[in-house]
Write an enzyme that holds these catalytic residues in place. Structure first.
Site, mmCIF file in Angstrom:
data_model
loop_
_atom_site.group_PDB
_atom_site.id
_atom_site.type_symbol
_atom_site.label_atom_id
_atom_site.label_comp_id
_atom_site.label_asym_id
_atom_site.label_seq_id
_atom_site.Cartn_x
_atom_site.Cartn_y
_atom_site.Cartn_z
ATOM 1 N N GLU A 63 -1.484 -8.621 -44.551
ATOM 2 C CA GLU A 63 -0.583 -7.752 -45.307
ATOM 3 C C GLU A 63 0.677 -7.502 -44.493
ATOM 4 O O GLU A 63 0.656 -7.537 -43.252
ATOM 5 C CB GLU A 63 -1.294 -6.421 -45.613
ATOM 6 C CG GLU A 63 -0.423 -5.444 -46.392
ATOM 7 C CD GLU A 63 -1.213 -4.279 -46.997
ATOM 8 O OE1 GLU A 63 -2.368 -4.051 -46.606
ATOM 9 O OE2 GLU A 63 -0.642 -3.601 -47.884
ATOM 10 N N ASN A 210 -3.537 -4.795 -57.043
ATOM 11 C CA ASN A 210 -4.415 -4.360 -55.962
ATOM 12 C C ASN A 210 -4.643 -2.854 -56.078
ATOM 13 O O ASN A 210 -3.693 -2.078 -56.261
ATOM 14 C CB ASN A 210 -3.746 -4.635 -54.602
ATOM 15 C CG ASN A 210 -4.473 -3.958 -53.445
ATOM 16 O OD1 ASN A 210 -5.543 -4.401 -53.035
ATOM 17 N ND2 ASN A 210 -3.913 -2.866 -52.933
ATOM 18 N N GLU A 211 -5.864 -2.443 -55.989
ATOM 19 C CA GLU A 211 -6.204 -1.007 -55.995
ATOM 20 C C GLU A 211 -5.355 -0.255 -57.034
ATOM 21 O O GLU A 211 -4.689 0.745 -56.720
ATOM 22 C CB GLU A 211 -6.063 -0.406 -54.590
ATOM 23 C CG GLU A 211 -7.035 -1.041 -53.614
ATOM 24 C CD GLU A 211 -7.256 -0.255 -52.308
ATOM 25 O OE1 GLU A 211 -6.558 0.734 -52.065
ATOM 26 O OE2 GLU A 211 -8.168 -0.654 -51.552
ATOM 27 N N TYR A 277 -14.510 -0.008 -46.936
ATOM 28 C CA TYR A 277 -14.255 0.126 -45.503
ATOM 29 C C TYR A 277 -15.311 1.023 -44.883
ATOM 30 O O TYR A 277 -15.768 1.979 -45.515
ATOM 31 C CB TYR A 277 -12.871 0.732 -45.259
ATOM 32 C CG TYR A 277 -11.738 -0.237 -45.554
ATOM 33 C CD1 TYR A 277 -11.365 -1.192 -44.624
ATOM 34 C CD2 TYR A 277 -11.049 -0.191 -46.761
ATOM 35 C CE1 TYR A 277 -10.332 -2.092 -44.877
ATOM 36 C CE2 TYR A 277 -10.006 -1.088 -47.032
ATOM 37 C CZ TYR A 277 -9.662 -2.026 -46.086
ATOM 38 O OH TYR A 277 -8.648 -2.920 -46.338
ATOM 39 N N GLU A 335 -11.349 -6.863 -49.690
ATOM 40 C CA GLU A 335 -11.014 -6.048 -48.518
ATOM 41 C C GLU A 335 -12.303 -5.415 -48.004
ATOM 42 O O GLU A 335 -12.984 -4.697 -48.746
ATOM 43 C CB GLU A 335 -10.010 -4.938 -48.847
ATOM 44 C CG GLU A 335 -8.599 -5.453 -49.047
ATOM 45 C CD GLU A 335 -7.572 -4.346 -49.244
ATOM 46 O OE1 GLU A 335 -7.744 -3.248 -48.665
ATOM 47 O OE2 GLU A 335 -6.613 -4.587 -49.991
ATOM 48 N N GLN A 384 -8.043 -6.725 -41.241
ATOM 49 C CA GLN A 384 -7.128 -7.784 -41.607
ATOM 50 C C GLN A 384 -7.103 -8.819 -40.484
ATOM 51 O O GLN A 384 -7.715 -8.606 -39.449
ATOM 52 C CB GLN A 384 -5.747 -7.213 -41.836
ATOM 53 C CG GLN A 384 -5.700 -6.218 -42.995
ATOM 54 C CD GLN A 384 -4.306 -5.847 -43.447
ATOM 55 O OE1 GLN A 384 -3.318 -6.385 -42.963
ATOM 56 N NE2 GLN A 384 -4.214 -4.883 -44.374
HETATM 57 O O1 AHR Z 1 -5.981 -2.806 -45.648
HETATM 58 C C1 AHR Z 1 -5.189 -1.655 -45.649
HETATM 59 C C2 AHR Z 1 -5.079 -1.038 -47.037
HETATM 60 O O2 AHR Z 1 -6.334 -0.611 -47.463
HETATM 61 C C3 AHR Z 1 -4.616 -1.949 -48.145
HETATM 62 O O3 AHR Z 1 -3.232 -2.060 -48.197
HETATM 63 C C4 AHR Z 1 -5.158 -1.268 -49.362
HETATM 64 O O4 AHR Z 1 -5.412 -2.177 -50.403
HETATM 65 C C5 AHR Z 1 -6.409 -0.579 -48.869
HETATM 66 O O5 AHR Z 1 -6.470 0.722 -49.295
#
Ligand code: AHR
Length: 531
Positions: A63, A210-211, A277, A335, A384
């Site tokens: 990103e 995205n999101e 995450y 992600e 990432q």
């Molecule tokens: O990976 C960092 C961020 O996490 C990304 O930009 C977003 O899609 C997610 O919330």
């Protein structure tokens, strides 16, 4: 009375024919030196392979965030750092070793404010913008579509592009796909040619936003589903290119999002995404926890939050299954990874964190989960690739190191496009406080040469794990292995000690009748090759 079988120790012959049932009946609980160990039984159904583990499960995410693109990948053609057309040679060489199959770009949250026409044409004429999501820094657009496609070609990876739904138009998205993939005498294809690229690129993966439940527009699933239907109508398959269309999926446990989008979009999409995450404290608003300064409490909580992926994959897959029992729609975990407090002194918007043995173990946990659900999980992208979150690579000007997570990706390359062999794993759990986790996770596959690879991960930071493995329906002749393990949970590589954590040969394994027995060191990742 339990039969105690001693199965470890370099002084033992390479192959001792102890039967697997005997091993299972007399589970070993005293390892060398009298140290306690945990015991586990793994049955690999070598006669039941049905699904291919898509190599795209081993994808990566880049990103325009912090030092991922700029410094990490792009240094520009004039840089003294060795590069090919502005892209770092050391980084490309490292990525080729782990056979990166696809790269997702340009975001993330950045994708829904990215206007692709800012990033084409002569670089000195490209407009600068402010990266409002990530540190408010100036984005000069020097890394755009051509540079990204060049990067993919240098690495040998397929592009996975995320389109702008949140603040972009339908026309803009339609023209981007035409620009990249059309070989016709058409306005966007000719613009691409004027910018130096004659032939269209192949573009497989394209995400419609995205999101979009959050930074991508704060939409409700019903609204997003209609938006997807509209944008998707204008994503064309030009010149023989077939776009694999990815719909925005749920944040973590929001199963209603998946249900609504599946019911309203159905097979207009090829895949639906999922983001998850793992934060040590589980808190997005307070401290997340340090990447290097932690005790067993945060070792355990990070692993527990990582292992939640199993439940997320199972439950989202069950929702998808209602609408797609044929399994034609993929779950795209585009992600995933650990998320800690940023390194002290670094820009809070740059999400820069160190990467320790804890990250290696979480990577192995997730990759084993994705392998075992290869019937539904078709793509995944760790967040990432470089200098941001759970990175493979860290750079400091001209210096570059690889992380423990990188080594896990390298060790798991054996599973790329191999046939998943279903397996059953039972045994002691890893307990901390009132909570428990599986003590060991595993997955197995057979590659095209017929070799069986088994990846194993011992979550326990203190105790070795004795694994009695049975290979049903396979003849076993030789076994060899590699291991990633270290002395302390927070061991990591630095620019001064770049090889503090790296894999080595694994000797604590041997064949027994019908299978193998292995002793995994505490906090370790092991790959076995059995032929
Ligand atoms: O990976 C960092 C961020 O996490 C990304 O930009 C977003 O899609 C997610 O919330």
């Amino acid at each position: 009375m339990k039969e105690i079988v001693m199965i470890t120790g370099p002084s033992l012959p390479a192959i001792a024919w102890i039967t697997v049932p005997a091993l299972i009946a007399g589970l070993v609980n005293i390892a060398e030196g009298g140290e306690k160990s945990t015991t586990h039984r793994l049955v690999v159904h070598a006669d039941k392979g049905e699904h291919t583990i898509s190599r795209h499960i081993y994808g990566h995410f880049t990103e325009h965030l912090g030092r991922c693109i700029y410094e990490g990948i792009w240094v520009g053609p004039e840089s003294p750092i060795p590069n090919t057309r502005g892209i770092r040679n050391d980084v490309v060489a490292a990525l080729k070793k782990i056979k990166v199959p696809n790269i997702r770009w340009p975001g993330g949250c950045f994708a829904d404010e990215y206007h692709w026409k800012d990033g084409i044409g002569p670089r000195e004429k490209r407009p600068s913008i402010i990266n409002t999501h990530w540190g408010g820094v100036v984005e000069n657009n020097h890394f755009g579509t051509h540079e990204f496609m060049d990067f993919c070609e240098q690495v040998g990876a397929e592009p996975f592009i995320c389109g702008n739904v949140g603040s972009g138009t339908v026309q803009e998205m339609m023209e981007w796909v035409e620009y990249m993939t059309s070989g016709a005498d058409s306005p966007m294809a000719n613009l691409r040619r004027r910018n130096g690229r004659q032939e269209p690129w192949k573009l497989k993966y394209f995400a419609v936003g995205n999101e979009n439940w959050g930074c991508g527009g704060n939409m409700r699933p019903e609204y997003y589903a209609d938006v997807f239907r509209r944008y998707n109508t204008f994503i064309k398959n030009y010149s023989g290119n077939q776009v694999y269309r990815v719909a925005c999926g749920a944040p973590g446990e929001d199963y209603n999002w998946t249900d609504v989008v599946m019911s309203m979009v159905g097979k207009r999409m090829n895949g639906i995404s999922l983001h998850h995450y793992a934060l040590p404290t589980g808190s997005w608003t307070g401290n997340k926890g340090s990447s290097t300064n932690f005790g067993e409490d945060q070792w355990f909580s990070t692993l527990k939050n990582s292992y939640l992926m199993e439940e997320l994959v199972v439950k989202h897959s069950a929702v998808i299954e209602k609408y797609d029992p044929e399994k034609s729609i993929g779950l795209i975990v585009d992600e995933w990874g650990t998320w800690y407090d940023v390194e002290p002194g670094s820009n809070p918007g740059f999400l820069h964190q160190q990467n320790t043995m804890r990250d290696a173990v979480t990577a192995a946990i997730n990759l084993n989960i994705f392998n075992n659900h290869a019937d539904r999980v078709k793509v995944a992208n760790i967040a990432q690739m470089i200098n941001v979150l759970q990175a493979m690579i860290l750079t400091d000007k001209e210096r570059m190191i690889v992380t423990p997570t990188y080594h896990v990706f390298e060790m798991f390359t054996a599973h790329h496009d191999a046939t998943l062999l279903p397996s059953d794993l039972s045994g002691d759990r890893y307990a901390f406080g009132d909570n428990t986790l599986p003590g060991v996770t595993a997955s197995a596959s057979r590659d095209q040469s017929g070799a069986i690879h088994i990846t194993l991960c011992n979550l326990n930071p203190d105790l070795p794990a004795e694994v009695a493995g049975e290979l049903r329906g396979a003849k076993v002749g030789t076994v060899s292995g590699r291991v990633l393990t270290v002395a302390t949970m927070a061991s990591h590589n630095t620019f001064d000690k770049p090889e503090a954590v790296r894999p080595g040969p694994f000797h604590d394994v041997r064949l027994v009748k019908g299978g193998f027995s292995a002793t995994l060191p505490p906090k370790s990742v092991v790959v076995l090759k059995i032929q």
